[in-house]
Design an enzyme around this catalytic site. Structure first.
Site, mmCIF file in Angstrom:
data_model
loop_
_atom_site.group_PDB
_atom_site.id
_atom_site.type_symbol
_atom_site.label_atom_id
_atom_site.label_comp_id
_atom_site.label_asym_id
_atom_site.label_seq_id
_atom_site.Cartn_x
_atom_site.Cartn_y
_atom_site.Cartn_z
ATOM 1 C CE LYS A 157 8.115 0.513 12.310
ATOM 2 N NZ LYS A 157 7.052 1.277 11.798
ATOM 3 C CB SER B 226 8.543 5.086 11.787
ATOM 4 O OG SER B 226 7.594 4.226 11.557
ATOM 5 C CB SER C 53 4.833 4.590 9.588
ATOM 6 O OG SER C 53 5.568 5.757 10.246
#
Lengths: 490, 512
Positions: free
Chosen positions: B79, B154, B178
């Site tokens: 990420k 997210s 997330s």
């Protein structure tokens, strides 16, 4: 000081702690490196970096707290103080807000010249925080430019906040001197004001005397930019007069005006208003989620208290009571630092004469240090050597005046006092030699003998002068005694 | 089976036996990304060359018989908010689109030490704020099961690249759900570890007291292996738990005996999608068949979770994101234009004789801050910075932040009490399956409710996991949410493995 008002003074002192590395990273805290060379992702506040507390900094804070009689709570935490400024890379400073590492202590101040009575100055709190960077404003060539050096960012500071207990600039100065002395004895800071290791802000206002039973207080002013204790004293004195004048002019009291900030202009010797930071009161403090709270056990605090060195106040008393030297003398020596105290004590023990040792340290040693701009630990004559000289005086091998010459010689020589005395031809005159000399001088000065018989004691001075010309090694005191003795029999 | 379909565990055994090389595996993943990422948009950056070089290096080490790490030769996606030395790390924000960190996060270093092959950086909601990845300023990510839908967020890119079988392992971060919500939306496994289990050093912070990095994968075994590789105490992170790290991969296949499962009454009420509820209840019956005892429990303060979270997280964010001011980090506005405009404003005020207006004008420094931040941050980030600034302000702190801290403690206590009677708390990960892109962008509150079941694990600091447990009638994956006491990731992983042995939901893949 005026009879019309009392001056109310509180001081905030920021002390840089003498750790090798910063409060939350391992960068060096050394002063004077090229800009931005002592930085890392943590003190630069780089995205993703995290602080880790320097235990040594906390330990130094703890030591100071104990020395200043502050209470150390079991639990303390770190808070973020949020504000935007170019020398603050994270956009917040890690500090301590509602639960500081220590609170509610005090410090005794006194004046050896007794210009004020000894008093206890309360200390509200002492807390740890990280320093910000340095902004260097360069407005050359009409082009305003600011450069930022982040070497200082993250350096551990202890903020020590006093109660508004001081009532004169002199007391404020005494507080600062005593505080600095304690910090120096503890070795927690080098307290170098030029390098910014010790910074002082003062809060001051007046309580104006009136028939009204309620006090009239003028608005509080915080004074910044004071670069020496002398400047603090002067700024406070100036501010008191200014506030009184302002009050007479405007009648404004603490109820009418908020606290303002003024800067001390050392050149012009005045305080000037400083631009207020907008919304400066709202720093949106909250606990820093990146740092764990710090737990201190009672045993840890006790261990620190046990290990604490003897503090200046106690040493003054000990020198005064234990060695019998005047309080004033003890104060002078203690104010020179622990090296001076040790030097004096060693000298007193070696010579067995504390008063004489104290005099020599205060007068001769300190004079030389001042003339040569040396620190006490750089003083070239060891206790061993100086005690040799003092013993020679005590044994009447040399008089004080000539001893000063020997002392001067010793400063730039490795030789001991006896060796230098020998070089200078100084030796003890033996009794028979002295007797002969006395007789010779008396015979040659019948007028003086007559005067002495008639009780005109000062006549002996001229005789000593004559004797010294014949033999510079004679001890004037002994010579005088012998003269008077013989004249009686004549 | 194509290489891209294999799990990390399968790949490792093939690599070890010499059937395949890491270069071959990495190429298969890169090909897969090339083919499908145009439609999915999971990656912000694919590091082809570096990945192949790293794969070749692992192959060389393996051939030379050198000691190898836990993930030797396995492709991994990261990420884009973990600082990676020398690689742009953007947080999917215009603010950081050019930010190249000079250091690597601890987790990246651990992956490198494990000889993993980092193939690229995945898309996300800007600064990890959002539940759909639509807040990314740098790209759109679609749900591989239906590209009209969002992947969740997210960690949307992290989940989407797993579902699309572009990589077997993917790193996510979880502040309020997330990792777990996108795992649920994309039909993959995601685990949020105990707060402190994985070092946060080098993770660009959103809300420091809630953020955790965690593993995402397609199977429980892979998740266990991946978690093992990234966990451990880190002296650079003061909040890192100083406890030994269990060997999750060694215990994951051991079934749990006498398992007691708690169902939270409050989680099966209003707002829960019917298909989601059905899938979750069926999953629970699978455990019952395996001998688990199901107990109804109550977490009375759970209902304050969202409110508490949306005070604490924005408060911390408002402070964490202060450094992106154009002076230190992040986008800086065009200064010449800014100064010109400032002068014009001043001239206008002077002409109007508005002295006070002139006095109150921004200094050039303040204007630079304001404008840089106005230009650099997206709307959701701004919203949260404003929320957090407000809740920390003098006069509001006690009513909001301090109160939220107290409620947080109550939420934690609810869990402590519940875990005295049950081993795991099980329920839906999200109240609904993946939703259409754009359907909630104008309704931030609806978006915040996506975190309804997940935020409390972050507030309590406990580990939680989402595993695929079925599909809606519309063919969308549903996630089963499992929560365990602090430091009991092992229990979650073993329970997940038990479930995956009995079911094949995790093996279903979208057709691309």
């Amino acid at each position: 000081m005026s009879d019309n008002y009392d001056i109310i003074i509180g001081l905030e002192v920021h002390v840089q702690l003498a750790t090798k590395t910063k409060l939350f990273c391992r960068c060096s805290t050394k002063f004077g490196a090229s800009p931005n060379t002592q930085t890392c992702p943590v003190c630069l506040g780089m995205p993703g970096s995290l602080p880790v507390m320097n235990r040594e900094a906390f330990a130094l804070g703890l030591k100071t707290a104990c020395a200043l009689n502050l209470n150390v709570p079991r639990f303390t935490k770190w808070d973020r103080k949020n504000y935007y400024y170019p020398d603050l890379p994270k956009g917040y400073q890690i500090s301590q807000f509602d639960l500081p590492m220590s609170e509610d202590g005090y410090l005794w101040i006194s004046d050896p010249k007794e210009q004020f009575e000894a008093k206890k100055v309360g200390i509200i709190r002492a807390h740890l925080e990280e320093d910000a960077g340095k902004s260097m404003h360069d407005e050359a060539a009409g082009k305003a430019d600011t450069r930022i050096d982040l070497n200082r960012t993250g350096t551990p500071l202890l903020e020590i906040v006093s109660q508004p207990d001081m009532r004169s600039p002199l007391e404020a100065k005494a507080y600062l001197n005593e505080l600095k002395l304690i910090l120096t004895y503890l070795g927690v800071s080098d307290c170098n004001m030029q390098e910014g290791s010790l910074r002082v802000d003062a809060n001051v206002n007046l309580h104006i005397k009136s028939d009204d039973p309620h006090k009239i207080a003028t608005p509080i002013v915080e004074i910044k930019n004071m670069n020496s204790f002398r400047a603090v004293e002067r700024a406070l004195a100036y501010e008191a007069i200014r506030q009184y004048d302002e009050w007479q002019e405007t009648g404004k009291t603490i109820k009418d005006a908020p606290k303002t900030t003024r800067g001390w202009d050392d050149q012009a010797q005045v305080t000037r208003p400083q631009r207020e930071k907008e919304d400066s009161s709202d720093y949106r403090y909250f606990p820093d989620p990146d740092l764990a709270p710090v737990i201190t056990t009672e045993e840890e605090v006790e261990a620190v208290q046990q290990a604490l060195c003897e503090l200046p106040m106690a040493i003054r008393e000990r020198l005064h009571d234990g060695y019998g030297i005047p309080a004033y003398d003890a104060d002078v020596i203690v104010n020179q630092g622990i090296v001076a105290v040790t030097y004096f004590e060693d000298l007193a023990l070696k010579t067995g004469d504390a008063k004489m040792s104290s005099n020599w340290v205060q007068q001769d040693v300190l004079r030389v240090l001042k003339e040569r701009d040396l620190e006490f630990d750089q003083f070239p004559i060891t206790v061993e050597r100086l005690s040799g000289l003092l013993k020679a005086i005590m044994n009447k091998e040399i008089d004080t005046t000539r001893a000063k010459d020997v002392f001067t010689q010793m400063l730039d020589s490795e030789k001991d006092a006896p060796a230098i005395m020998q070089e200078m031809g100084i030796e003890k005159v033996d009794d028979s030699e002295l007797d002969n000399l006395v007789k010779e001088i008396l015979l040659a000065n019948p007028k003086a003998v007559e005067d002495l018989k008639n009780g005109v004691q000062k006549a002996v001075g001229a005789l000593i002068g004559q004797a010294k010309k014949k033999n510079p090694n004679i001890d004037p005191g002994t010579f005088r005694e012998k003269c008077l003795e013989l004249v009686k029999d004549m | 089976m194509a290489l891209y379909e294999a799990s990390a565990t399968q790949l490792l055994s093939q690599l070890e036996s010499g059937e395949v090389t890491s270069v071959e595996v990495t190429k298969a993943c890169l090909d897969r990304i090339r083919q499908h990422d145009g439609a999915v948009g999971a990656f912000l950056k694919v590091m082809d060359e570096k990945a192949l070089a790293q794969a070749a290096e692992v192959d060389r080490k393996r051939k030379a018989g050198e000691e190898l790490g836990l993930l030797a030769g396995v492709p991994v996606a990261v990420k884009d908010l973990l600082c990676t030395e020398g690689e742009v790390t953007t947080c999917a924000s215009k603010m950081l689109k050019d930010f190249v960190p000079p250091y690597s996060s601890t987790v990246i270093k651990k992956l490198q030490a494990a000889d993993a092959v980092i193939v690229g950086k995945t898309n996300m909601d800007e600064f990890a704020m959002g539940g759909s990845t639509e807040n990314s300023a740098l790209g759109k990510t679609r749900n591989p099961w239906n590209t009209d839908l969002v992947p969740g967020g997210s960690s949307g890119g992290a989940a989407a690249c797993l579902a699309a079988q572009m990589v077997p392992l993917s790193i996510g971060t979880d502040t309020g759900g997330s990792i777990r919500q996108p795992a649920s939306f994309c039909g993959v496994v995601g685990l949020k570890p105990t707060y402190g289990r994985v070092s946060r050093f080098g993770l660009i912070a959103f809300a420091s007291s809630l953020d955790q990095i965690g593993p995402m994968a397609r199977t429980a075994e892979d998740t266990a292996l991946f978690l093992e590789a990234m966990s451990g105490h880190d002296p650079q992170d003061s909040t890192s738990a100083n406890v030994p790290c269990p060997l999750f991969s060694k215990t994951v296949d051991q079934p749990l005996e006498g398992l007691r499962i708690g169902l939270v009454k409050e989680h099966f009420g209003e707002g829960l999608d019917g298909d989601v509820e059905k899938a979750v209840r069926e999953a629970v019956s699978v455990y019952e068949k395996l001998g688990a005892k199901v107990v109804d429990i109550s977490l009375p303060h759970n209902k304050y979770g969202i409110a508490t979270y949306y005070i604490i997280a924005p408060s911390e964010a408002s402070s964490n994101l202060a450094r992106f001011d154009g002076a230190h980090y992040g986008h800086r506005c065009d200064e010449a234009t800014m100064l010109e405009e400032l002068q014009k404003e001043k001239d206008a005020l002077v002409a109007a004789g508005d002295e006070l207006g002139v006095k109150r004008m921004d200094t050039p420094l303040i204007r630079m801050y304001r404008q840089s931040r106005a230009e650099g941050f997206g709307p959701e980030v701004k919203r949260r910075i404003m929320l957090g600034t407000y809740t920390l302000s003098a006069g509001y702190y006690d009513a909001f932040y301090l109160k939220a801290l107290k409620v947080r403690r109550l939420i934690r206590e609810d869990y402590d009490k519940a875990f005295k009677t049950v081993d795991l708390i099980v329920g839906p990960t999200a109240p609904n399956p993946a939703f259409a892109a754009g359907s909630k962008t104008n309704d931030p509150l609806a978006m915040y409710l996506e975190d309804l079941y997940t935020v409390t694990a972050n507030l309590a600091g406990i580990p939680a996991m989402s595993i695929p447990c079925g599909f809606t009638s519309g063919g969308l994956p549903v996630g089963l949410h499992m929560q365990a006491p602090a430091l009991e990731e092992d229990r979650l992983l073993r329970a997940a493995y038990m479930f995956q042995k009995e079911t094949d939901w995790h093996a279903k893949t979208p057709s691309l």
